[in-house]
Design a protein around this motif. Structure first.
Motif, PDB file in Angstrom:
ATOM      1  N   SER A   1       0.779  -1.249   0.017  1.00  0.00           N
ATOM      2  CA  SER A   1       0.040   0.072  -0.244  1.00  0.00           C
ATOM      3  C   SER A   1       0.731   1.335   0.098  1.00  0.00           C
ATOM      4  O   SER A   1       1.979   1.268   0.374  1.00  0.00           O
ATOM      5  CB  SER A   1      -0.903   0.148   1.261  1.00  0.00           C
ATOM      6  N   VAL A   2       0.458   2.448  -0.312  1.00  0.00           N
ATOM      7  CA  VAL A   2       1.002   3.662  -0.563  1.00  0.00           C
ATOM      8  C   VAL A   2       0.257   4.612   0.545  1.00  0.00           C
ATOM      9  O   VAL A   2      -0.863   4.701   0.592  1.00  0.00           O
ATOM     10  CB  VAL A   2       0.908   3.942  -1.887  1.00  0.00           C
ATOM     11  N   LYS A   3       1.131   5.247   1.458  1.00  0.00           N
ATOM     12  CA  LYS A   3       0.517   5.871   2.382  1.00  0.00           C
ATOM     13  C   LYS A   3       1.232   7.349   2.627  1.00  0.00           C
ATOM     14  O   LYS A   3       2.412   7.653   2.153  1.00  0.00           O
ATOM     15  CB  LYS A   3       0.833   5.290   3.772  1.00  0.00           C
ATOM     16  N   ASP A   4       0.598   8.270   3.182  1.00  0.00           N
ATOM     17  CA  ASP A   4       1.125   9.587   3.584  1.00  0.00           C
ATOM     18  C   ASP A   4       2.077   9.566   4.626  1.00  0.00           C
ATOM     19  O   ASP A   4       2.029   9.026   5.545  1.00  0.00           O
ATOM     20  CB  ASP A   4      -0.085  10.662   3.911  1.00  0.00           C
ATOM     21  N   LYS A   5       3.305   9.957   4.326  1.00  0.00           N
ATOM     22  CA  LYS A   5       4.420   9.925   5.558  1.00  0.00           C
ATOM     23  C   LYS A   5       4.081  10.659   6.783  1.00  0.00           C
ATOM     24  O   LYS A   5       4.307  10.141   7.755  1.00  0.00           O
ATOM     25  CB  LYS A   5       5.810  10.403   4.954  1.00  0.00           C
ATOM     26  N   ASP A   6       3.450  11.709   6.563  1.00  0.00           N
ATOM     27  CA  ASP A   6       3.264  12.541   8.076  1.00  0.00           C
ATOM     28  C   ASP A   6       1.943  11.976   8.669  1.00  0.00           C
ATOM     29  O   ASP A   6       1.878  11.683   9.863  1.00  0.00           O
ATOM     30  CB  ASP A   6       2.928  13.967   7.689  1.00  0.00           C
ATOM     31  N   SER A   7       0.666  11.598   8.033  1.00  0.00           N
ATOM     32  CA  SER A   7      -0.186  11.263   8.636  1.00  0.00           C
ATOM     33  C   SER A   7      -0.433   9.749   8.686  1.00  0.00           C
ATOM     34  O   SER A   7      -1.501   9.358   9.555  1.00  0.00           O
ATOM     35  CB  SER A   7      -1.454  11.896   7.917  1.00  0.00           C
ATOM     36  N   GLY A   8       0.136   9.162   7.752  1.00  0.00           N
ATOM     37  CA  GLY A   8      -0.093   7.580   7.742  1.00  0.00           C
ATOM     38  C   GLY A   8      -1.275   6.930   7.024  1.00  0.00           C
ATOM     39  O   GLY A   8      -1.607   5.836   7.109  1.00  0.00           O
ATOM     40  N   THR A   9      -2.095   8.251   6.290  1.00  0.00           N
ATOM     41  CA  THR A   9      -3.325   7.779   5.783  1.00  0.00           C
ATOM     42  C   THR A   9      -2.903   7.129   4.152  1.00  0.00           C
ATOM     43  O   THR A   9      -1.958   7.522   3.878  1.00  0.00           O
ATOM     44  CB  THR A   9      -3.940   8.969   5.672  1.00  0.00           C
ATOM     45  N   GLU A  10      -3.864   6.387   3.853  1.00  0.00           N
ATOM     46  CA  GLU A  10      -3.708   5.900   2.632  1.00  0.00           C
ATOM     47  C   GLU A  10      -3.810   6.882   1.531  1.00  0.00           C
ATOM     48  O   GLU A  10      -4.644   7.919   1.576  1.00  0.00           O
ATOM     49  CB  GLU A  10      -4.625   4.761   2.345  1.00  0.00           C
ATOM     50  N   ILE A  11      -3.146   6.683   0.252  1.00  0.00           N
ATOM     51  CA  ILE A  11      -3.220   7.376  -0.845  1.00  0.00           C
ATOM     52  C   ILE A  11      -3.934   6.763  -1.873  1.00  0.00           C
ATOM     53  O   ILE A  11      -3.428   5.888  -2.353  1.00  0.00           O
ATOM     54  CB  ILE A  11      -1.625   7.918  -1.197  1.00  0.00           C
ATOM     55  N   GLY A  12      -5.029   7.180  -2.132  1.00  0.00           N
ATOM     56  CA  GLY A  12      -5.868   6.428  -3.209  1.00  0.00           C
ATOM     57  C   GLY A  12      -5.168   6.733  -4.830  1.00  0.00           C
ATOM     58  O   GLY A  12      -4.694   8.039  -4.847  1.00  0.00           O
ATOM     59  N   PHE A  13      -5.271   5.845  -5.454  1.00  0.00           N
ATOM     60  CA  PHE A  13      -5.110   6.059  -6.917  1.00  0.00           C
ATOM     61  C   PHE A  13      -3.579   6.585  -7.277  1.00  0.00           C
ATOM     62  O   PHE A  13      -3.292   7.291  -8.334  1.00  0.00           O
ATOM     63  CB  PHE A  13      -6.066   6.834  -7.572  1.00  0.00           C
ATOM     64  N   ALA A  14      -2.720   6.065  -6.331  1.00  0.00           N
ATOM     65  CA  ALA A  14      -1.110   6.442  -6.609  1.00  0.00           C
ATOM     66  C   ALA A  14      -0.811   5.461  -8.007  1.00  0.00           C
ATOM     67  O   ALA A  14      -1.407   4.438  -7.931  1.00  0.00           O
ATOM     68  CB  ALA A  14      -0.363   6.274  -5.534  1.00  0.00           C
ATOM     69  N   SER A  15       0.186   5.750  -8.632  1.00  0.00           N
ATOM     70  CA  SER A  15       0.617   4.795  -9.577  1.00  0.00           C
ATOM     71  C   SER A  15       2.042   4.120  -9.264  1.00  0.00           C
ATOM     72  O   SER A  15       2.846   4.979  -8.695  1.00  0.00           O
ATOM     73  CB  SER A  15       0.540   5.472 -11.045  1.00  0.00           C
ATOM     74  N   LEU A  16       2.146   3.192  -9.685  1.00  0.00           N
ATOM     75  CA  LEU A  16       3.614   2.304  -9.682  1.00  0.00           C
ATOM     76  C   LEU A  16       4.079   2.263 -11.265  1.00  0.00           C
ATOM     77  O   LEU A  16       3.349   1.319 -11.821  1.00  0.00           O
ATOM     78  CB  LEU A  16       3.666   0.973  -8.962  1.00  0.00           C
ATOM     79  N   GLN A  17       4.963   2.633 -11.592  1.00  0.00           N
ATOM     80  CA  GLN A  17       5.198   2.417 -13.003  1.00  0.00           C
ATOM     81  C   GLN A  17       6.610   2.071 -13.215  1.00  0.00           C
ATOM     82  O   GLN A  17       7.808   2.565 -12.597  1.00  0.00           O
ATOM     83  CB  GLN A  17       5.144   3.822 -13.799  1.00  0.00           C
ATOM     84  N   VAL A  18       7.150   0.966 -14.018  1.00  0.00           N
ATOM     85  CA  VAL A  18       8.559   0.663 -14.363  1.00  0.00           C
ATOM     86  C   VAL A  18       8.909   1.677 -15.212  1.00  0.00           C
ATOM     87  O   VAL A  18       8.678   2.105 -16.388  1.00  0.00           O
ATOM     88  CB  VAL A  18       8.369  -0.634 -15.076  1.00  0.00           C
ATOM     89  N   VAL A  19      10.067   2.179 -14.796  1.00  0.00           N
ATOM     90  CA  VAL A  19      10.814   3.276 -15.047  1.00  0.00           C
ATOM     91  C   VAL A  19      11.128   3.033 -16.640  1.00  0.00           C
ATOM     92  O   VAL A  19      11.971   1.864 -16.882  1.00  0.00           O
ATOM     93  CB  VAL A  19      12.038   3.891 -14.543  1.00  0.00           C
ATOM     94  N   GLY A  20      10.943   3.910 -17.675  1.00  0.00           N
ATOM     95  CA  GLY A  20      11.531   3.767 -18.940  1.00  0.00           C
ATOM     96  C   GLY A  20      10.344   2.972 -19.795  1.00  0.00           C
ATOM     97  O   GLY A  20      10.898   2.554 -20.932  1.00  0.00           O
ATOM     98  N   THR A  21       9.321   2.403 -19.026  1.00  0.00           N
ATOM     99  CA  THR A  21       8.266   1.854 -20.117  1.00  0.00           C
ATOM    100  C   THR A  21       6.963   2.364 -19.518  1.00  0.00           C
ATOM    101  O   THR A  21       6.732   3.201 -18.937  1.00  0.00           O
ATOM    102  CB  THR A  21       7.988   0.265 -19.550  1.00  0.00           C
ATOM    103  N   GLN A  22       5.745   1.918 -20.321  1.00  0.00           N
ATOM    104  CA  GLN A  22       4.604   2.164 -19.843  1.00  0.00           C
ATOM    105  C   GLN A  22       3.885   0.818 -19.151  1.00  0.00           C
ATOM    106  O   GLN A  22       2.532   1.154 -19.010  1.00  0.00           O
ATOM    107  CB  GLN A  22       3.665   2.578 -21.173  1.00  0.00           C
TER     108      GLN A  22
END
Length: 391
Positions: free
Chosen positions: A69-90
């Motif tokens: 999961s991806v979270k806000d560093k300060d509050s610890g709340t979840e970040i919806g709709f973040a993206s994880l992308q392989v660098v240099g590709t789509q």
């Protein structure tokens, strides 16, 4: 018609704007300079290499699956709709609304960089090995990025009850539809008010600058379209379903604050698929709001009249690819709605149901029903919305 060359300050692209009957149509037929060729070839080779490695891993079962999961560093709340992308590709994935993700990549790519991005946060790069060891990713806020997409309302004409009332047309008793897709101008006005009051809501509402792969647009180039005064009356797009829903809540509150309002119990929302189809089609039963089963008609002189903004594969000129049209364009439905087919596919009350098709949909994917175009999701440059007022 006359053409005007518009060179944007990003080095390798230029666009042509066609002025037809005083309306502006963008040509997305980018022409890349000679100096951009090595960059293009480099991206192509990285993409081919990644694809071959991925196919090899699938065939031989050498795939690493990571959940996290991806979270806000300060509050610890979840970040919806973040993206994880392989660098240099789509290649990559988008997190769910509660920040969860699941990604599968070949074991052979353990050292491959993966970039984690979310609107309003600093991006972060990690290798697949690091991601496997630390499935919870914390991102730092980046207020500068947020401010880039906020357009101040102070320089704009104040929104009045009459302005809003002129945007809607009656479809049936107590039900009124916006006669156009929500424009860049109106969505900017909404952002200006919401982002001043609440950073969390601002992140939900803000236009997504990440999902721009199909036309190889940089975030800066896309924001030129969103913020440029010339395109205020073009459809707003690339927001999340939650952002569109938040817009409707804001408009309900905004309109309700006017004492002189016409509709005393007005509630704004995204339309149901059934109400959308009825408003778009009228009392007929056909695929389109006009007679016939095609989005165009061939005239006696062999010229073609298009009833909506879609991609005509049979007659497509690759040097003049289609793009958005102004929100008041093409054929009006029986109830007076513009662009119910094509231009941008439209969200509904159901997060995974989109209607009408977009400017990039072909003739089989546009109409007064749920679009079959698989590109259409939210957020997307192909998707916008119109609202419904119930009273």
């Amino acid at each position: 018609m006359h053409l005007v060359q518009a060179r944007f300050p990003f080095g390798v692209t230029e666009r042509t704007i066609a002025f037809i009957n005083n309306q502006h149509y963008f040509n997305l037929g980018f022409r890349r300079s000679f100096f951009a060729l090595p960059i293009i070839l480099s991206k192509l080779m990285r993409g081919i290499l990644f694809f071959l490695l991925f196919v090899n891993s699938v065939v031989y079962g050498q795939t690493a699956q990571v959940k996290g999961s991806v979270k806000d560093k300060d509050s610890g709340t979840e970040i919806g709709f973040a993206s994880l992308q392989v660098v240099g590709t789509q290649s990559g994935v988008v997190c769910s609304s509660n920040g969860d993700f699941e990604i599968s990549l070949p074991h052979s790519l353990q050292d491959t960089l993966i970039e984690v991005r979310a609107l309003g946060y600093k991006s972060k790069r990690m290798t697949l090995a690091q991601l496997s060891a630390t499935p919870i990713i914390y991102l730092e806020t980046d207020p500068v990025q947020l401010q880039e997409v906020i357009v101040k309302a102070s320089s704009r004409k104040p929104l009045t009850a009459k302005d809003i009332e002129e945007m809607v047309v009656k479809v049936k008793d107590g039900v009124y539809f916006s006669n156009t897709e929500v424009s860049n101008y109106l969505y900017q006005y909404f952002l200006a008010e919401v982002c001043v009051r609440n950073d969390s809501l601002c992140r939900i509402a803000t236009i997504d600058q990440i999902v721009l792969q199909d036309f190889d647009l940089s975030p800066e180039q896309f924001m030129q379209f969103f913020k440029n005064k010339l395109f205020e009356q073009y459809p707003a797009c690339n927001m999340s379903w939650q952002g569109a829903t938040l817009f409707c809540s804001w408009l309900t509150e905004k309109y309700g604050s006017f004492e002189n309002r016409k509709y005393k119990q007005a509630v704004f929302s995204l339309p149901t698929p059934e109400d959308w189809t009825y408003a778009a089609r009228g009392t007929g039963t056909g695929k389109f709001p006009w007679p016939g089963d095609l989005p165009f008609v061939i005239n006696k002189d062999s010229s073609v009249t298009r009833y909506c903004n879609y991609r005509d594969l049979a007659r497509e000129d690759s040097s003049k690819q289609v793009f958005y049209a102004p929100v008041k364009s093409y054929y009006k439905s029986k109830f007076g709605l513009y662009n119910v087919c094509g231009n941008v596919a439209e969200m509904t009350s159901l997060p995974d149901v989109f209607m009408g098709g977009s400017f990039y949909s072909d003739s089989t994917q546009v109409g007064v029903q749920r679009t079959s175009d698989k590109r259409v999701t939210a957020p997307s440059i192909y998707v916008g919305f119109r609202f419904v007022l119930t009273n």
